[in-house]
Design a protein around this motif. Sequence first.
Motif, PDB file in Angstrom:
ATOM      1  N   ARG A   1       0.643  -6.387  14.438  1.00  0.00           N
ATOM      2  CA  ARG A   1      -0.640  -6.694  15.371  1.00  0.00           C
ATOM      3  C   ARG A   1      -1.735  -6.478  14.591  1.00  0.00           C
ATOM      4  O   ARG A   1      -2.161  -5.529  13.860  1.00  0.00           O
ATOM      5  CB  ARG A   1      -0.614  -5.774  16.320  1.00  0.00           C
ATOM      6  N   ASP A   2      -2.783  -7.437  14.787  1.00  0.00           N
ATOM      7  CA  ASP A   2      -4.262  -7.311  13.829  1.00  0.00           C
ATOM      8  C   ASP A   2      -4.944  -6.467  14.627  1.00  0.00           C
ATOM      9  O   ASP A   2      -5.385  -6.773  15.823  1.00  0.00           O
ATOM     10  CB  ASP A   2      -4.785  -8.650  13.755  1.00  0.00           C
ATOM     11  N   LEU A   3      -5.290  -5.254  14.243  1.00  0.00           N
ATOM     12  CA  LEU A   3      -6.023  -4.295  15.157  1.00  0.00           C
ATOM     13  C   LEU A   3      -7.595  -4.277  15.151  1.00  0.00           C
ATOM     14  O   LEU A   3      -8.201  -3.897  15.920  1.00  0.00           O
ATOM     15  CB  LEU A   3      -5.408  -2.879  14.651  1.00  0.00           C
ATOM     16  N   SER A   4      -7.908  -5.507  14.382  1.00  0.00           N
ATOM     17  CA  SER A   4      -9.378  -5.642  14.431  1.00  0.00           C
ATOM     18  C   SER A   4      -9.543  -6.716  15.619  1.00  0.00           C
ATOM     19  O   SER A   4     -10.309  -6.585  16.310  1.00  0.00           O
ATOM     20  CB  SER A   4      -9.921  -6.308  13.054  1.00  0.00           C
TER      21      SER A   4
ATOM     22  N   PHE B   1      -1.988   1.175  12.031  1.00  0.00           N
ATOM     23  CA  PHE B   1      -2.381   0.817  10.585  1.00  0.00           C
ATOM     24  C   PHE B   1      -1.246   1.582   9.785  1.00  0.00           C
ATOM     25  O   PHE B   1      -1.431   2.520   8.874  1.00  0.00           O
ATOM     26  CB  PHE B   1      -3.532   1.454  10.173  1.00  0.00           C
TER      27      PHE B   1
ATOM     28  N   ASP C   1      -5.069   5.178  10.444  1.00  0.00           N
ATOM     29  CA  ASP C   1      -5.505   5.239   9.081  1.00  0.00           C
ATOM     30  C   ASP C   1      -5.830   3.776   8.578  1.00  0.00           C
ATOM     31  O   ASP C   1      -5.051   3.130   7.950  1.00  0.00           O
ATOM     32  CB  ASP C   1      -4.439   5.867   8.266  1.00  0.00           C
TER      33      ASP C   1
ATOM     34  N   GLN D   1       0.221   5.630  -0.643  1.00  0.00           N
ATOM     35  CA  GLN D   1      -0.821   6.683  -0.986  1.00  0.00           C
ATOM     36  C   GLN D   1      -1.128   6.824  -2.531  1.00  0.00           C
ATOM     37  O   GLN D   1       0.222   6.862  -3.039  1.00  0.00           O
ATOM     38  CB  GLN D   1      -0.625   7.843   0.007  1.00  0.00           C
TER      39      GLN D   1
ATOM     40  N   THR E   1       4.312   6.173   6.064  1.00  0.00           N
ATOM     41  CA  THR E   1       3.865   7.270   5.484  1.00  0.00           C
ATOM     42  C   THR E   1       3.787   8.521   6.576  1.00  0.00           C
ATOM     43  O   THR E   1       4.213   9.569   6.079  1.00  0.00           O
ATOM     44  CB  THR E   1       2.488   7.248   4.822  1.00  0.00           C
TER      45      THR E   1
ATOM     46  N   PHE F   1       0.907  -1.254  -0.002  1.00  0.00           N
ATOM     47  CA  PHE F   1      -0.061   0.135  -0.035  1.00  0.00           C
ATOM     48  C   PHE F   1       0.918   1.384   0.013  1.00  0.00           C
ATOM     49  O   PHE F   1       1.706   1.344   0.561  1.00  0.00           O
ATOM     50  CB  PHE F   1      -0.806   0.074   1.218  1.00  0.00           C
TER      51      PHE F   1
ATOM     52  N   GLU G   1       1.020  -2.244  12.710  1.00  0.00           N
ATOM     53  CA  GLU G   1       0.507  -2.432  11.397  1.00  0.00           C
ATOM     54  C   GLU G   1       0.252  -4.206  11.531  1.00  0.00           C
ATOM     55  O   GLU G   1       1.061  -4.923  12.172  1.00  0.00           O
ATOM     56  CB  GLU G   1       1.540  -2.167  10.425  1.00  0.00           C
ATOM     57  N   GLY G   2      -0.614  -4.578  10.584  1.00  0.00           N
ATOM     58  CA  GLY G   2      -1.022  -6.058  10.490  1.00  0.00           C
ATOM     59  C   GLY G   2      -0.034  -6.847   9.749  1.00  0.00           C
ATOM     60  O   GLY G   2       0.126  -8.107  10.006  1.00  0.00           O
TER      61      GLY G   2
END
Length: 408
Positions: free
Chosen positions: A318-321, A271, A339, A244, A276, A242, A291-292
């Motif tokens: 880390r899986d933030l969900s 995230f 983000d 921007q 960025t 990813f 970040e995942g």
Amino acid sequence: MTQWTVERLNRRGDGVARDASAQQVLAQLTLPGEIIDGAVHDGRIETPRILTPSTDRVHADCPHYAACGGCSLMHGSDAFVAKWKADSVTTALAAHGITAKIGGIATSPPQSRRRAVLSGRRTKRGATVGFHARASDQIVDMTECRVLRPAIVAALPVLRELVATGASRGAELALTVTESPAGLDVALTGGKALDAALTERLGQIMRQGDFARLDWDGTPMTRRSPARQMGRARVIPPPGAFQQATAEGEAALLSVVRKSLQGAAHIVDLFAGCGTFTLPLAVTADIHAVEGLAAPLDALDAAWRATPDLHRVTTEIRDLSARPLLPDELARFDAAIIDPPRTGAPAQAEHLAASSLKRVAWVSCDPVTFARDARTMLDAGWRMGPIYVVDQFRWSPHVETVTSFTRD
Ligand SMILES: C[S@@+](CC[C@H](N)C(=O)[O-])C[C@H]1O[C@@H](n2cnc3c(N)ncnc32)[C@H](O)[C@@H]1O
């Protein structure tokens, strides 16, 4: 033939039109106020005839516009599209009882998109490469494009060569094409298995297109490092990572994030991707980047280690969900950046809302999920600042925003 009046555009940019008996249809490539007719199939008019055009209608200056799914608002004036995008943010927030102030809109210029996911398929005569046609699995064979950077458009013949060489019959390839300062960085998935002959041919095609890197289903071939600047650091993003979509959009997001968090000494970047926001802000603050995925965080960490005089940057996969940072973990920071992907961050929003933080900069690529998460923050007593609309996906219905939440 029945005449229809377009009342508004829906979230996908399709006109919502009604006839005299209030029957509703969807009609693509129309504008509010226009009177149209055309054949209706399954509740849609695919090729509407514009009987009374809107004063906001402009000539869409692209030979692929009638079919290509990459753009759907090019027939509207810049002022119309900017207002429509801002209105879609205020409408999404109003659905959660939130009155929003739009602080401004930063629209990226034509031909500024430096990253795009294209599709490719081998054909009898060679290959087709481009975006999908609207609401279709057909690929529009692109020869020109008003949104992509000229270097990506110029590479289309070589990308076709790549697909003609490396696609199995009938298979659709996904090509993530990113313009880096060292040349194009192409990550392809769905290709034929690599063998010696294919590897050699791909090497020739890379030289022909002067690509910096080609990643073939997870096997990278690098001619030059596709490094890019993030603040003072030089990051080598992992293939297909990813980033921007435009340099202008990234600068607009960063400027609001920076202003919102001015003076903060310990920031958590949720995230974080390849950094960025982390890397530019590490000039003045310690940052914990969460970040995942491991690959972007490794790139971020390597860039930080190679850059002298930055503040301390730590990283956490880390899986933030599933495992959002909890209020007691957030207590060691004085500000946060968030983000999330389009699904938003409902679990993390709950814990940010309940934390002892005083400032959060919130970047979003979906007004509907943002509105839901903003409601969580406001219900816990946070105040929301003006919302800045950052339009990196010019002429598409996609809308991005950045704002800040504060409390005393
Ligand atoms: C919109 S991107 C933002 C990345 C970065 N802030 C930037 O501007 O380049 C969202 C990021 O969230 C990551 N992500 C998606 N789902 C996640 C999850 N459940 N937990 C942690 N990270 C996730 C993605 O890998 C991606 O890097």
